[in-house]
Write a protein that holds these residues in place. Sequence first.
Motif, PDB file in Angstrom:
ATOM      1  N   ILE A 177       1.404   9.318  -5.967  1.00  0.00           N
ATOM      2  CA  ILE A 177       1.918  10.676  -5.760  1.00  0.00           C
ATOM      3  C   ILE A 177       2.893  11.054  -6.869  1.00  0.00           C
ATOM      4  CG2 ILE A 177       3.391  12.080  -4.255  1.00  0.00           C
ATOM      5  CD1 ILE A 177       2.082  10.651  -1.870  1.00  0.00           C
TER       6      ILE A 177
ATOM      7  N   VAL B  29       0.865   4.174  -2.823  1.00  0.00           N
ATOM      8  CA  VAL B  29       0.665   5.595  -2.516  1.00  0.00           C
ATOM      9  C   VAL B  29       1.803   6.423  -3.100  1.00  0.00           C
ATOM     10  CG1 VAL B  29       0.636   7.272  -0.628  1.00  0.00           C
ATOM     11  CG2 VAL B  29      -0.764   5.215  -0.484  1.00  0.00           C
TER      12      VAL B  29
ATOM     13  N   PHE C 115       0.829  -1.203   0.000  1.00  0.00           N
ATOM     14  CA  PHE C 115       0.000   0.000   0.000  1.00  0.00           C
ATOM     15  C   PHE C 115       0.867   1.258   0.000  1.00  0.00           C
ATOM     16  CE2 PHE C 115      -2.395   3.306   2.317  1.00  0.00           C
ATOM     17  CZ  PHE C 115      -3.447   3.457   1.426  1.00  0.00           C
ATOM     18  N   LEU C 116       1.936   1.256   0.798  1.00  0.00           N
ATOM     19  CA  LEU C 116       2.833   2.422   0.802  1.00  0.00           C
ATOM     20  C   LEU C 116       3.489   2.618  -0.565  1.00  0.00           C
ATOM     21  CD1 LEU C 116       4.565   2.130   4.282  1.00  0.00           C
ATOM     22  CD2 LEU C 116       2.909   3.839   3.542  1.00  0.00           C
TER      23      LEU C 116
END
Length: 57
Positions: free
Chosen positions: A49, A45, A41-42
Amino acid sequence: MEVPKDLTSYVRVLKLASTPSTEEFSQVSLVAGAGIMLVGFLGFVIFVIMTFMPGGI
């Protein structure tokens, strides 16, 4: 480094080791799976971005 001394320590460790119970195995796999999901998930993200704000970071 003495080989017989090293082998006896390995054998001692193997005798102390035991297979995990079903409950313990499921708990460990749940925590490991949650960690893998968090890292994924990180990464997602950061990817989002960097896609929408290429010069943002």
